[in-house]
Design an enzyme around this catalytic site. Structure first.
Site, PDB file in Angstrom:
ATOM      1  N   GLU A 192      29.137 -14.218  -9.496  1.00 23.67           N
ATOM      2  CA  GLU A 192      28.117 -14.803 -10.381  1.00 23.67           C
ATOM      3  C   GLU A 192      26.709 -14.400  -9.950  1.00 23.67           C
ATOM      4  O   GLU A 192      25.723 -15.016 -10.363  1.00 23.67           O
ATOM      5  CB  GLU A 192      28.251 -16.335 -10.377  1.00 23.67           C
ATOM      6  N   ASP A 232      21.697 -16.110  -8.607  1.00 22.66           N
ATOM      7  CA  ASP A 232      23.076 -16.454  -8.962  1.00 22.66           C
ATOM      8  C   ASP A 232      23.107 -17.822  -9.639  1.00 22.66           C
ATOM      9  O   ASP A 232      22.116 -18.554  -9.657  1.00 22.66           O
ATOM     10  CB  ASP A 232      24.028 -16.364  -7.770  1.00 22.66           C
ATOM     11  N   ILE A 233      24.263 -18.133 -10.213  1.00 25.25           N
ATOM     12  CA  ILE A 233      24.427 -19.370 -10.984  1.00 25.25           C
ATOM     13  C   ILE A 233      24.666 -20.537 -10.030  1.00 25.25           C
ATOM     14  O   ILE A 233      25.516 -20.458  -9.141  1.00 25.25           O
ATOM     15  CB  ILE A 233      25.608 -19.232 -11.968  1.00 25.25           C
TER      16      ILE A 233
END
Length: 324
Positions: free
Chosen positions: A237, A194-195
């Site tokens: 995300e 994920d970001i």
């Protein structure tokens, strides 16, 4: 009315119907030479009956698949049985232009055909009649419906923001891969990432900026994938990638390449540069997994360790993580 006059009228009526009926009628002899050519065939080919009579059908129409045509016609001559063909098997026998206004976008006329044996008084089959039906409207409608169904199927399994697989479809493919490995053994890896600090991106640039970051990551991911890999947006995300036939070394190589690619890229949104990093977790399939959800949990545990360890890094799942 005298019998002779009635017979002449009957022949006239038959010939009139033969030439005006809205199907093609072609009679061929045993050498595949044209004996009869009705008005439908004349109108669509532009060839008069006098121009085609006693001519080899394959010389007149080189576009006919001769081998296929003979495979349909020969049993009619020999076995004296009818034969049929539909446009799904062969779009057409004679490549005629399509003139129907409803399906004007079709390049040619789609055709069904019937091959009928014509017997003599002695019971021999010296000729066959080929009946050509124009089924362009039916064919185009069916093709358009199939195309629409494929588009709807694609939409149903695609995440609208990223154009990657949505979670439902991606997880179903992982489940199938899990079952395959249970049956046949082998190695595959699951990557989840994920970001980093995504909330900060949303706070500084708004949700539109956050969406742009997600799209940017998706584009880079697509460029990194191999043909056999399956990627999806897991939620928010977070992303997931199934790496088929990949051991731990190969999975780490893939994950590091993706991590570096993202770290060294930039997004320009609203005339501002956004730098992004991601944290990644890798879990190779293990026989101890009893269901595919455990595989996901393993990769997610490795992802959690990456985030706790400082982010922008790759962590491989180990059994120790399951005990923590």
């Amino acid at each position: 009315m005298p019998a002779a006059d009635f017979d002449m009228n009957e022949i006239h009526w038959l010939m009139d119907m033969f030439n005006t009926v809205d199907v093609g009628l072609v009679v061929l002899d045993r050498d595949y030479k044209v004996c009869i050519w009705n008005g439908f065939m004349e109108n669509h080919s532009g060839l008069l009956p006098s121009a085609v009579k006693d001519k080899d059908i394959f010389d007149l129409f080189p576009s006919i698949d001769e081998q296929w045509f003979r495979s349909k016609a020969e049993p009619v001559f020999v076995l004296k049985n009818r034969s049929f063909t539909i446009w799904e098997q062969q779009p057409y026998i004679f490549r005629f232009k399509n003139y129907r206004p409803i399906t004007g976008k079709a390049d040619y006329m789609y055709q069904n055909a019937t091959f009928i044996p014509l017997t003599t008084v002695t019971g021999d089959v010296g000729h066959i009649c080929v009946i050509i039906y124009d089924v362009t409207d039916e064919a185009i409608n069916k093709l358009e419906l199939e195309s629409l169904n494929k588009q709807l199927e694609k939409i149903s399994r695609t995440d609208s923001l990223t154009q990657l697989h949505n979670r439902g479809f991606w997880e179903e493919t992982l489940k199938q891969e899990f079952k395959r490995l249970k049956r046949n053994q082998g190695q595959s890896a699951l990557l989840m990432f994920d970001i980093d600090h995504f909330k900060r991106i949303n706070d500084e640039y708004g949700h539109s900026g956050g969406d742009e970051a997600i799209r940017h990551i998706s584009d880079l991911l697509r460029k990194t994938l191999r043909e056999t890999d399956t990627a999806g947006r897991y939620g928010g995300e977070e992303f997931a990638v199934t790496l088929l036939d990949t051991d731990v070394k190969g999975a780490i190589t893939f994950a590091e390449r993706l991590r570096s690619l993202i770290e060294n890229s930039s997004i320009y949104y609203d005339e501002q540069q956004i730098k992004i990093t991601v944290s990644l977790g890798v879990a190779v399939y293990e026989e101890s997994f009893e269901k595919h959800e455990q595989w996901i949990e393993a990769a997610d545990s490795a992802l959690y360790v990456s985030k706790e360890g400082g982010r922008n890094r790759v962590t491989v799942y180990s059994e120790d993580m399951a005990n923590e």
